[in-house]
Design a protein around this motif. Structure first.
Motif, PDB file in Angstrom:
ATOM      1  N   ARG A  71      18.545   3.154 -14.508  1.00 50.75           N
ATOM      2  CA  ARG A  71      17.871   1.992 -14.929  1.00 50.75           C
ATOM      3  C   ARG A  71      16.592   2.062 -14.538  1.00 50.75           C
ATOM      4  NH1 ARG A  71      18.455  -3.484 -18.161  1.00 50.75           N
ATOM      5  NH2 ARG A  71      18.490  -5.337 -16.745  1.00 50.75           N
ATOM      6  N   ILE A  72      16.208   1.802 -13.037  1.00 54.29           N
ATOM      7  CA  ILE A  72      15.333   1.190 -12.762  1.00 54.29           C
ATOM      8  C   ILE A  72      15.025   1.542 -11.602  1.00 54.29           C
ATOM      9  CG2 ILE A  72      15.085  -0.962 -12.332  1.00 54.29           C
ATOM     10  CD1 ILE A  72      12.197  -1.308 -13.038  1.00 54.29           C
ATOM     11  N   TRP A  73      14.613   2.221 -11.153  1.00 55.00           N
ATOM     12  CA  TRP A  73      14.107   3.146  -9.213  1.00 55.00           C
ATOM     13  C   TRP A  73      13.529   3.068  -9.144  1.00 55.00           C
ATOM     14  CZ3 TRP A  73      17.205   5.511 -12.499  1.00 55.00           C
ATOM     15  CH2 TRP A  73      16.993   7.320 -12.483  1.00 55.00           C
ATOM     16  N   VAL A  74      13.106   3.934  -7.732  1.00 60.27           N
ATOM     17  CA  VAL A  74      11.425   3.558  -7.278  1.00 60.27           C
ATOM     18  C   VAL A  74      11.935   5.433  -6.063  1.00 60.27           C
ATOM     19  CG1 VAL A  74       8.836   3.642  -5.472  1.00 60.27           C
ATOM     20  CG2 VAL A  74      10.907   2.067  -6.781  1.00 60.27           C
ATOM     21  N   GLU A  75      11.198   6.222  -6.344  1.00 54.34           N
ATOM     22  CA  GLU A  75      11.382   7.814  -5.657  1.00 54.34           C
ATOM     23  C   GLU A  75       9.477   8.011  -4.721  1.00 54.34           C
ATOM     24  OE1 GLU A  75      12.234  10.780  -8.694  1.00 54.34           O
ATOM     25  OE2 GLU A  75      14.724   9.576  -8.569  1.00 54.34           O
TER      26      GLU A  75
ATOM     27  N   PRO B 250       0.784  -1.534  -0.116  1.00 58.12           N
ATOM     28  CA  PRO B 250      -0.121  -0.137  -0.369  1.00 58.12           C
ATOM     29  C   PRO B 250       0.578   1.446   0.317  1.00 58.12           C
ATOM     30  CG  PRO B 250      -0.249  -1.409   2.469  1.00 58.12           C
ATOM     31  CD  PRO B 250       0.846  -2.119   1.113  1.00 58.12           C
ATOM     32  N   ASP B 251       1.959   1.182   0.003  1.00 57.79           N
ATOM     33  CA  ASP B 251       2.745   2.779   0.175  1.00 57.79           C
ATOM     34  C   ASP B 251       2.889   2.506  -0.500  1.00 57.79           C
ATOM     35  OD1 ASP B 251       2.427   2.700   3.043  1.00 57.79           O
ATOM     36  OD2 ASP B 251       4.707   2.685   3.675  1.00 57.79           O
ATOM     37  N   LEU B 252       3.178   1.438  -1.668  1.00 54.32           N
ATOM     38  CA  LEU B 252       3.353   2.292  -3.028  1.00 54.32           C
ATOM     39  C   LEU B 252       2.579   3.158  -3.863  1.00 54.32           C
ATOM     40  CD1 LEU B 252       5.798  -1.479  -3.592  1.00 54.32           C
ATOM     41  CD2 LEU B 252       6.522   0.918  -3.588  1.00 54.32           C
ATOM     42  N   ILE B 253       1.125   2.863  -3.560  1.00 55.70           N
ATOM     43  CA  ILE B 253       0.838   3.357  -4.096  1.00 55.70           C
ATOM     44  C   ILE B 253       0.693   4.863  -3.854  1.00 55.70           C
ATOM     45  CG2 ILE B 253      -1.288   3.433  -3.885  1.00 55.70           C
ATOM     46  CD1 ILE B 253      -1.524   1.399  -4.849  1.00 55.70           C
ATOM     47  N   GLY B 254       1.276   5.556  -5.273  1.00 48.53           N
ATOM     48  CA  GLY B 254       1.898   7.446  -4.591  1.00 48.53           C
ATOM     49  C   GLY B 254       3.322   7.611  -5.658  1.00 48.53           C
ATOM     50  N   LYS B 255       3.947   6.325  -4.966  1.00 48.65           N
ATOM     51  CA  LYS B 255       5.335   6.323  -5.769  1.00 48.65           C
ATOM     52  C   LYS B 255       5.343   6.824  -7.224  1.00 48.65           C
ATOM     53  CE  LYS B 255       6.611   6.475  -0.919  1.00 48.65           C
ATOM     54  NZ  LYS B 255       5.720   6.990  -0.224  1.00 48.65           N
ATOM     55  N   LYS B 256       6.818   7.330  -7.061  1.00 38.27           N
ATOM     56  CA  LYS B 256       7.361   7.769  -8.294  1.00 38.27           C
ATOM     57  C   LYS B 256       8.153   5.833  -9.346  1.00 38.27           C
ATOM     58  CE  LYS B 256       4.987  11.035  -9.619  1.00 38.27           C
ATOM     59  NZ  LYS B 256       5.007  12.198  -9.323  1.00 38.27           N
ATOM     60  N   LEU B 257       7.386   5.319 -10.326  1.00 38.00           N
ATOM     61  CA  LEU B 257       8.179   4.488 -10.585  1.00 38.00           C
ATOM     62  C   LEU B 257       9.147   5.356 -11.651  1.00 38.00           C
ATOM     63  CD1 LEU B 257       9.120   0.796 -10.422  1.00 38.00           C
ATOM     64  CD2 LEU B 257       7.125   0.607 -12.175  1.00 38.00           C
TER      65      LEU B 257
ATOM     66  N   ARG C 285      15.793   8.621 -22.054  1.00 42.31           N
ATOM     67  CA  ARG C 285      15.131   9.274 -21.515  1.00 42.31           C
ATOM     68  C   ARG C 285      15.025   8.927 -20.145  1.00 42.31           C
ATOM     69  NH1 ARG C 285      11.608   6.717 -24.532  1.00 42.31           N
ATOM     70  NH2 ARG C 285       9.967   6.509 -24.044  1.00 42.31           N
ATOM     71  N   ILE C 286      14.452   9.921 -19.417  1.00 47.46           N
ATOM     72  CA  ILE C 286      13.953   9.182 -18.056  1.00 47.46           C
ATOM     73  C   ILE C 286      12.497   9.556 -17.476  1.00 47.46           C
ATOM     74  CG2 ILE C 286      14.057   9.886 -15.762  1.00 47.46           C
ATOM     75  CD1 ILE C 286      17.542  10.231 -16.087  1.00 47.46           C
ATOM     76  N   GLU C 287      11.757   8.454 -17.570  1.00 48.30           N
ATOM     77  CA  GLU C 287      10.275   8.802 -17.458  1.00 48.30           C
ATOM     78  C   GLU C 287       9.896   8.657 -15.808  1.00 48.30           C
ATOM     79  OE1 GLU C 287       7.773   9.567 -19.550  1.00 48.30           O
ATOM     80  OE2 GLU C 287       9.050   9.809 -21.010  1.00 48.30           O
TER      81      GLU C 287
END
Length: 168
Positions: free
Chosen positions: A133-137, A19-26, A34-36
């Motif tokens: 190349r992949i992480w969570v903010e 649930p804590d991951l909801i709203g976080k930026k992948l 290019r970064i998305e």
DNA sequence: AAGACGATCCTG
DNA sequence: AGGATCGTCTTT
């Protein structure tokens, strides 16, 4: 300002992390540089070897190995021969749990998520803490998170009714 | 070595 | 409602 989530975030029970991951930026940096950043909108918790819906319940194999490791890594697998599904491993070593990323803003469904992020087998075991190349903010918490049963696991006996799907 | 099937998606 | 499509696991 960069605020990548550190390993502490993932070294918790999957029922807290999902649930804590909801709203976080992948965040994904593609090969062309290019970064998305995608807002996470839907997750599911798969909780260890006892959870019959969790792949780790099948035992420790080459496929499930990464889930038995320490949290903060990526577990990807191919389903139906076409879709790479993205999971984030949680908890301490030997706690074989992971969060399935079922939706990101603009892309609903785990297969579509993997396609948008251009995932493949090379992401298996990737560290969310050190990868380029992949992480969570971190991001603003979401006020109202809804829950439901997990999708597509009717075979999982008593585990199929757990309200372990989280979404906006 | 061979067969069954899956945490899905798209088409008709 | 059914097909695509292939890696993983189980059974021979």
């Amino acid at each position: 300002m960069i605020n990548r989530l550190s390993s502490d975030f993932f070294l918790r029970d999957v029922l807290e992390v999902a649930p804590d991951l909801i709203g976080k930026k992948l965040v994904r940096q593609f090969q062309d540089g290019r970064i998305e950043k995608y807002r996470i909108t839907e997750t599911e918790a798969y909780r260890g070897a006892e959870d019959l819906a969790c792949h780790a319940s099948k035992g420790r194999t080459q496929r499930t190995e990464v889930m038995f490791g320490e949290g903060g890594t990526v577990y990807v697998y191919l389903i139906y021969g076409q879709y790479w599904l993205l999971n984030l491993v949680t908890g301490p070593e030997s706690d074989a749990s992971a969060v399935l990323i079922r939706g990101i803003e603009g892309f609903s469904g785990p297969g579509r998520v993997g396609r948008e992020l251009q995932l493949d087998r090379s992401f298996y075991g990737e560290s969310l803490i050190t990868s380029s190349r992949i992480w969570v903010e971190d991001a603003e918490p979401v006020a109202e998170i809804r829950t439901s049963k997990r999708i597509g696991i009717d075979y999982a006996g008593e585990w199929k009714d757990k309200l372990w799907r989280f979404f906006i």
